[in-house]
Design a protein around this motif. Sequence first.
Motif, PDB file in Angstrom:
ATOM      1  N   TYR A 112       0.683  -1.276   0.076  1.00 45.84           N
ATOM      2  CA  TYR A 112       0.000  -0.030  -0.019  1.00 45.84           C
ATOM      3  C   TYR A 112       0.952   1.413  -0.119  1.00 45.84           C
ATOM      4  O   TYR A 112       0.313   2.458   0.184  1.00 45.84           O
ATOM      5  CB  TYR A 112      -0.971   0.094   1.247  1.00 45.84           C
ATOM      6  N   TYR A 126      -0.987  -2.326  -6.922  1.00 45.25           N
ATOM      7  CA  TYR A 126      -2.201  -3.000  -6.354  1.00 45.25           C
ATOM      8  C   TYR A 126      -3.361  -3.282  -7.248  1.00 45.25           C
ATOM      9  O   TYR A 126      -3.745  -4.418  -7.405  1.00 45.25           O
ATOM     10  CB  TYR A 126      -2.904  -1.887  -5.443  1.00 45.25           C
ATOM     11  N   TYR A 171     -15.323  -5.922  -8.888  1.00 44.48           N
ATOM     12  CA  TYR A 171     -15.793  -4.644  -8.243  1.00 44.48           C
ATOM     13  C   TYR A 171     -17.222  -4.077  -8.536  1.00 44.48           C
ATOM     14  O   TYR A 171     -17.796  -3.449  -7.678  1.00 44.48           O
ATOM     15  CB  TYR A 171     -14.434  -3.868  -8.327  1.00 44.48           C
ATOM     16  N   ALA A 218     -11.008   2.656   4.031  1.00 47.95           N
ATOM     17  CA  ALA A 218     -10.007   1.682   3.445  1.00 47.95           C
ATOM     18  C   ALA A 218     -10.209   1.661   2.087  1.00 47.95           C
ATOM     19  O   ALA A 218     -10.235   0.429   1.377  1.00 47.95           O
ATOM     20  CB  ALA A 218      -9.913   0.488   4.117  1.00 47.95           C
ATOM     21  N   GLY A 272      -8.507   2.374  -0.605  1.00 50.52           N
ATOM     22  CA  GLY A 272      -7.572   1.943  -1.590  1.00 50.52           C
ATOM     23  C   GLY A 272      -7.337   2.827  -2.758  1.00 50.52           C
ATOM     24  O   GLY A 272      -7.503   4.220  -2.625  1.00 50.52           O
ATOM     25  N   HIS A 298     -14.320   0.628  -5.883  1.00 48.50           N
ATOM     26  CA  HIS A 298     -15.659   0.650  -5.610  1.00 48.50           C
ATOM     27  C   HIS A 298     -16.388   2.197  -5.878  1.00 48.50           C
ATOM     28  O   HIS A 298     -17.592   2.452  -5.991  1.00 48.50           O
ATOM     29  CB  HIS A 298     -15.832   0.269  -4.035  1.00 48.50           C
ATOM     30  N   ASP A 348      -8.532   6.689   3.628  1.00 51.67           N
ATOM     31  CA  ASP A 348      -7.527   5.312   3.423  1.00 51.67           C
ATOM     32  C   ASP A 348      -6.228   6.030   4.480  1.00 51.67           C
ATOM     33  O   ASP A 348      -6.178   7.260   4.373  1.00 51.67           O
ATOM     34  CB  ASP A 348      -7.169   5.023   2.110  1.00 51.67           C
ATOM     35  N   ILE A 349      -5.537   5.128   4.903  1.00 48.12           N
ATOM     36  CA  ILE A 349      -4.228   5.468   5.872  1.00 48.12           C
ATOM     37  C   ILE A 349      -3.216   5.770   5.038  1.00 48.12           C
ATOM     38  O   ILE A 349      -2.151   6.476   5.330  1.00 48.12           O
ATOM     39  CB  ILE A 349      -4.422   4.466   7.032  1.00 48.12           C
ATOM     40  N   ASN A 350      -3.169   5.184   3.894  1.00 49.69           N
ATOM     41  CA  ASN A 350      -2.003   5.319   3.009  1.00 49.69           C
ATOM     42  C   ASN A 350      -2.100   6.092   1.664  1.00 49.69           C
ATOM     43  O   ASN A 350      -2.850   5.852   1.044  1.00 49.69           O
ATOM     44  CB  ASN A 350      -1.639   3.755   2.725  1.00 49.69           C
ATOM     45  N   ASN A 381      -7.329   7.329   9.656  1.00 45.99           N
ATOM     46  CA  ASN A 381      -7.212   6.013  10.199  1.00 45.99           C
ATOM     47  C   ASN A 381      -9.048   5.662  10.600  1.00 45.99           C
ATOM     48  O   ASN A 381      -9.463   6.467  11.161  1.00 45.99           O
ATOM     49  CB  ASN A 381      -6.796   5.950  11.668  1.00 45.99           C
ATOM     50  N   MET A 382      -9.521   4.629   9.980  1.00 47.42           N
ATOM     51  CA  MET A 382     -10.747   4.368   9.921  1.00 47.42           C
ATOM     52  C   MET A 382     -11.047   3.968  11.498  1.00 47.42           C
ATOM     53  O   MET A 382     -12.442   3.799  11.870  1.00 47.42           O
ATOM     54  CB  MET A 382     -11.222   3.118   8.787  1.00 47.42           C
ATOM     55  N   SER A 392     -11.424  -5.485   4.577  1.00 38.94           N
ATOM     56  CA  SER A 392     -10.378  -4.280   5.129  1.00 38.94           C
ATOM     57  C   SER A 392     -10.684  -3.975   6.808  1.00 38.94           C
ATOM     58  O   SER A 392      -9.875  -3.373   7.270  1.00 38.94           O
ATOM     59  CB  SER A 392     -10.466  -3.025   4.131  1.00 38.94           C
ATOM     60  N   TYR A 417      -8.238  -4.805   9.001  1.00 41.22           N
ATOM     61  CA  TYR A 417      -7.043  -3.889   9.326  1.00 41.22           C
ATOM     62  C   TYR A 417      -7.266  -3.012  10.699  1.00 41.22           C
ATOM     63  O   TYR A 417      -6.275  -2.464  11.112  1.00 41.22           O
ATOM     64  CB  TYR A 417      -6.809  -2.817   8.170  1.00 41.22           C
TER      65      TYR A 417
HETATM   66  C1  LIG Z   1      -7.167  -4.942   0.591  1.00 40.97           C
HETATM   67  S1  LIG Z   1      -6.773  -3.104   0.569  1.00 40.97           S
HETATM   68  C2  LIG Z   1      -8.609  -2.754   0.099  1.00 40.97           C
HETATM   69  C3  LIG Z   1      -8.707  -1.384  -0.922  1.00 40.97           C
HETATM   70  C4  LIG Z   1     -10.009  -1.480  -1.306  1.00 40.97           C
HETATM   71  N1  LIG Z   1     -11.160  -1.230  -0.577  1.00 40.97           N
HETATM   72  C5  LIG Z   1     -10.465  -2.397  -2.381  1.00 40.97           C
HETATM   73  O1  LIG Z   1     -11.397  -3.055  -2.272  1.00 40.97           O
HETATM   74  O2  LIG Z   1      -9.689  -2.568  -3.480  1.00 40.97           O
HETATM   75  C6  LIG Z   1      -6.875  -2.247   2.285  1.00 40.97           C
HETATM   76  C7  LIG Z   1      -6.880  -0.955   2.195  1.00 40.97           C
HETATM   77  O3  LIG Z   1      -6.984  -0.463   3.682  1.00 40.97           O
HETATM   78  C8  LIG Z   1      -6.267   0.543   3.876  1.00 40.97           C
HETATM   79  N2  LIG Z   1      -5.912   0.443   5.461  1.00 40.97           N
HETATM   80  C9  LIG Z   1      -5.160  -0.396   6.184  1.00 40.97           C
HETATM   81  N3  LIG Z   1      -5.631   0.037   7.346  1.00 40.97           N
HETATM   82  C10 LIG Z   1      -6.147   1.280   7.643  1.00 40.97           C
HETATM   83  C11 LIG Z   1      -6.628   1.880   8.552  1.00 40.97           C
HETATM   84  N4  LIG Z   1      -6.499   1.925   9.790  1.00 40.97           N
HETATM   85  N5  LIG Z   1      -7.647   2.992   8.269  1.00 40.97           N
HETATM   86  C12 LIG Z   1      -7.794   3.213   6.910  1.00 40.97           C
HETATM   87  N6  LIG Z   1      -7.382   2.530   5.783  1.00 40.97           N
HETATM   88  C13 LIG Z   1      -6.526   1.508   6.174  1.00 40.97           C
HETATM   89  C14 LIG Z   1      -4.860   0.340   3.150  1.00 40.97           C
HETATM   90  O4  LIG Z   1      -4.032   1.230   2.758  1.00 40.97           O
HETATM   91  C15 LIG Z   1      -5.444  -0.397   1.779  1.00 40.97           C
HETATM   92  O5  LIG Z   1      -5.607   0.554   0.852  1.00 40.97           O
END
Ligand SMILES: C[S@@+](CC[C@H](N)C(=O)[O-])C[C@H]1O[C@@H](n2cnc3c(N)ncnc32)[C@H](O)[C@@H]1O
Length: 247
Positions: free
Chosen positions: A7, A14, A23, A48, A50, A54, A69-71, A91-92, A110, A113
């Motif tokens: 990420y 990705y 999707y 999250a 990404g 969606h 999203d955190i990244n 951060n979610m 997600s 996470y």
């Molecule tokens: C498996 S990817 C899913 C991305 C998108 N939802 C998809 O379906 O393609 C997980 C995502 O969660 C994000 N993530 C991880 N921890 C998180 C947090 N605490 N808060 C927000 N986003 C987070 C990551 O940066 C990444 O983009």
Amino acid sequence: MSYNALYTDLSGYYDLMCADIDYQGQSSSAHRLHQIFGNSGKQHLDLACGTGPHIAHLIQHGFHSQGLDINQPMLEIAQQRCPEAQFAQGNMCAFQTDQKFDLITCFLYSIHYSGSIEELIGCIKSAHQALQSGGVFYFNVVDKNHINNELFAKHSVSQGADLFQFSSAWHYIGEGEKQTLNVRIDKTCDQQTLTWEDAHPMVALDFEQLKTLLTPYFEVHVFEHNYEQITPWQQASGNAIFVCTKA
Ligand SMILES: C[S@@+](CC[C@H](N)C(=O)[O-])C[C@H]1O[C@@H](n2cnc3c(N)ncnc32)[C@H](O)[C@@H]1O
């Protein structure tokens, strides 16, 4: 092994890794279930999010979407994909919004996470606070007691002269509230292979525990993990879609 290269510095790969994901079907499922169990509003937040696939589909269904999203590298790709949507880094498990939403989604497992039960409670509370009454929190989850450490998903994609192989697998040690998602990317070009491996820390829980966490805040409906059909969860599968309505 890193913990979230996928990420950050590997975020450009990705979408290739997710090339097989339906999707459109997942987004339509959230839309239909929101129509049935939610209100008629169109304000949407994807947790999250990404790279925003969606969000792109839910905008087609008439939603005004935002992504969290955190990244930041993931958000930059999302913003290019969906210029009409708003994105924020955060951060979610601890977010606050001035605006209220009608649909909050969190796709592709997600929500795990969140990392720990305490953080997950933070995510549930944040989503509850950010929803309008009648709004829906929609996400999919895996039950820790159904994780098979031997199973993995694998697929290959060619891009120019490069061949990519992606694999991902859950790992749960059989006790406690931690599981990992292990992701591996092999990139082969001119018979040379580069390999990256990530081990993502995730929260582990079972569906009964999850329902107990959600019921103080939401009316909870659980469905089979099927994006084509709406079928109530038959209590056997370890994957499910949760649809949580705020009173
Ligand atoms: C498996 S990817 C899913 C991305 C998108 N939802 C998809 O379906 O393609 C997980 C995502 O969660 C994000 N993530 C991880 N921890 C998180 C947090 N605490 N808060 C927000 N986003 C987070 C990551 O940066 C990444 O983009």
